[in-house]
Motif scaffolding. Structure first.
Motif, mmCIF file in Angstrom:
data_model
loop_
_atom_site.group_PDB
_atom_site.id
_atom_site.type_symbol
_atom_site.label_atom_id
_atom_site.label_comp_id
_atom_site.label_asym_id
_atom_site.label_seq_id
_atom_site.Cartn_x
_atom_site.Cartn_y
_atom_site.Cartn_z
ATOM 1 N N GLY A 108 0.803 -1.216 0.000
ATOM 2 C CA GLY A 108 0.000 0.000 0.000
ATOM 3 C C GLY A 108 0.832 1.260 0.000
ATOM 4 O O GLY A 108 1.764 1.424 -0.773
ATOM 5 N N GLY A 109 0.533 2.172 0.925
ATOM 6 C CA GLY A 109 1.213 3.456 0.985
ATOM 7 C C GLY A 109 2.369 3.487 1.957
ATOM 8 O O GLY A 109 2.737 4.558 2.444
ATOM 9 N N GLU A 110 2.941 2.337 2.257
ATOM 10 C CA GLU A 110 4.056 2.291 3.199
ATOM 11 C C GLU A 110 5.248 3.100 2.703
ATOM 12 O O GLU A 110 5.488 3.212 1.504
ATOM 13 N N SER A 120 1.440 17.544 -2.853
ATOM 14 C CA SER A 120 2.641 17.618 -2.031
ATOM 15 C C SER A 120 2.885 16.282 -1.342
ATOM 16 O O SER A 120 1.953 15.638 -0.842
ATOM 17 N N LEU A 121 4.137 15.854 -1.315
ATOM 18 C CA LEU A 121 4.526 14.647 -0.586
ATOM 19 C C LEU A 121 5.212 14.996 0.727
ATOM 20 O O LEU A 121 5.723 14.121 1.425
ATOM 21 N N GLY A 122 5.235 16.290 1.045
ATOM 22 C CA GLY A 122 5.866 16.715 2.285
ATOM 23 C C GLY A 122 7.382 16.663 2.245
ATOM 24 O O GLY A 122 8.039 16.612 3.287
ATOM 25 N N ARG A 123 7.942 16.689 1.038
ATOM 26 C CA ARG A 123 9.402 16.633 0.903
ATOM 27 C C ARG A 123 9.957 18.054 1.030
ATOM 28 O O ARG A 123 10.342 18.683 0.065
ATOM 29 N N THR A 124 10.006 18.544 2.261
ATOM 30 C CA THR A 124 10.491 19.887 2.531
ATOM 31 C C THR A 124 11.935 19.844 2.980
ATOM 32 O O THR A 124 12.476 18.801 3.351
ATOM 33 N N GLU A 125 12.570 21.007 2.968
ATOM 34 C CA GLU A 125 13.963 21.087 3.399
ATOM 35 C C GLU A 125 14.097 20.673 4.857
ATOM 36 O O GLU A 125 15.056 20.015 5.243
#
Length: 210
Positions: free
Chosen positions: A99-101, A143-148
């Protein structure tokens, strides 16, 4: 931002007296560039006692592509560029993500084992920041939350893929390293990029190609 990777490597390699530098390679553009930059840093600083340990996780659900082959192709481009830098054979582990693991669920035990067995001193991921919000909207991807802030633990954490593309241009990697990278996760029978998934759209946003 422009020298973030060197600052990270200075802290982790020189500051922590690292001899075995682990590089988690996905087969995509970011981790391929990260491994190139690691090798360049070792060569530029004449660190003859430091080596790179490339590591790759293979998702056994994939039916049409064997991703370790992609990573080996990347290493076959990088090794001749830095003949004095020691790069170990590829270390592969398998996982079956449901799944979304998050893949990190499977990577973390492997990293602990590599540290326990004294095979790696410092370990790095090639994760980068996602495109700015406006570009996410234009690309019609979420957004995948891939922030700095989230990704600041690795040498690429301050960069978006557009800056990654600038570094490919700077180091003349557009015609040798880029073509052997694979970003699409759709696993199509013909092996071609789907041009629809999040990763295909991000790559086209940055490089103008899939």
């Amino acid at each position: 931002m422009k020298n973030y990777h060197n600052t990270w490597l200075e802290i982790k390699v020189l500051g922590e007296n690292c001899k075995k530098l682990g590089s988690h390679m996905s087969g995509g553009t970011d981790s391929a560039l990260m491994t190139f930059l690691m090798a360049k840093f070792i060569e530029d600083n004449d660190l003859k006692n430091v080596k790179i340990v490339p590591v790759h996780g293979w998702d056994i659900r994939r039916q049409n592509s064997y991703s370790p082959t992609t990573v080996r192709n990347i290493l076959n481009v990088i090794r001749p560029l830095f003949p004095t830098v020691q790069i170990d054979d590829l270390y592969i582990y398998a996982y079956n993500k449901i799944g979304g693991e998050d893949k990190s669920k499977y990577a973390r035990p492997v990293i602990r084992l590599l540290h326990t067995e004294n095979l790696v001193d410092v370990f790095a991921y090639g994760a980068t920041k996602e495109p700015p919000f406006k570009d996410l909207v234009d690309l019609e991807i979420e957004s995948l939350g891939r922030t700095e802030k989230i990704r600041d633990g690795g040498p690429m954490g301050a960069y978006t893929k557009k800056y990654v593309a600038e570094l490919y241009e700077k180091y003349n990697l557009m015609d040798n390293l880029l073509p052997v990278t694979v970003s699409c996760i759709d696993d199509l029978p013909d092996g071609k990029p789907c041009k629809k998934c999040w990763w295909c759209k991000e790559k086209y946003w940055a490089f103008g190609r899939y």
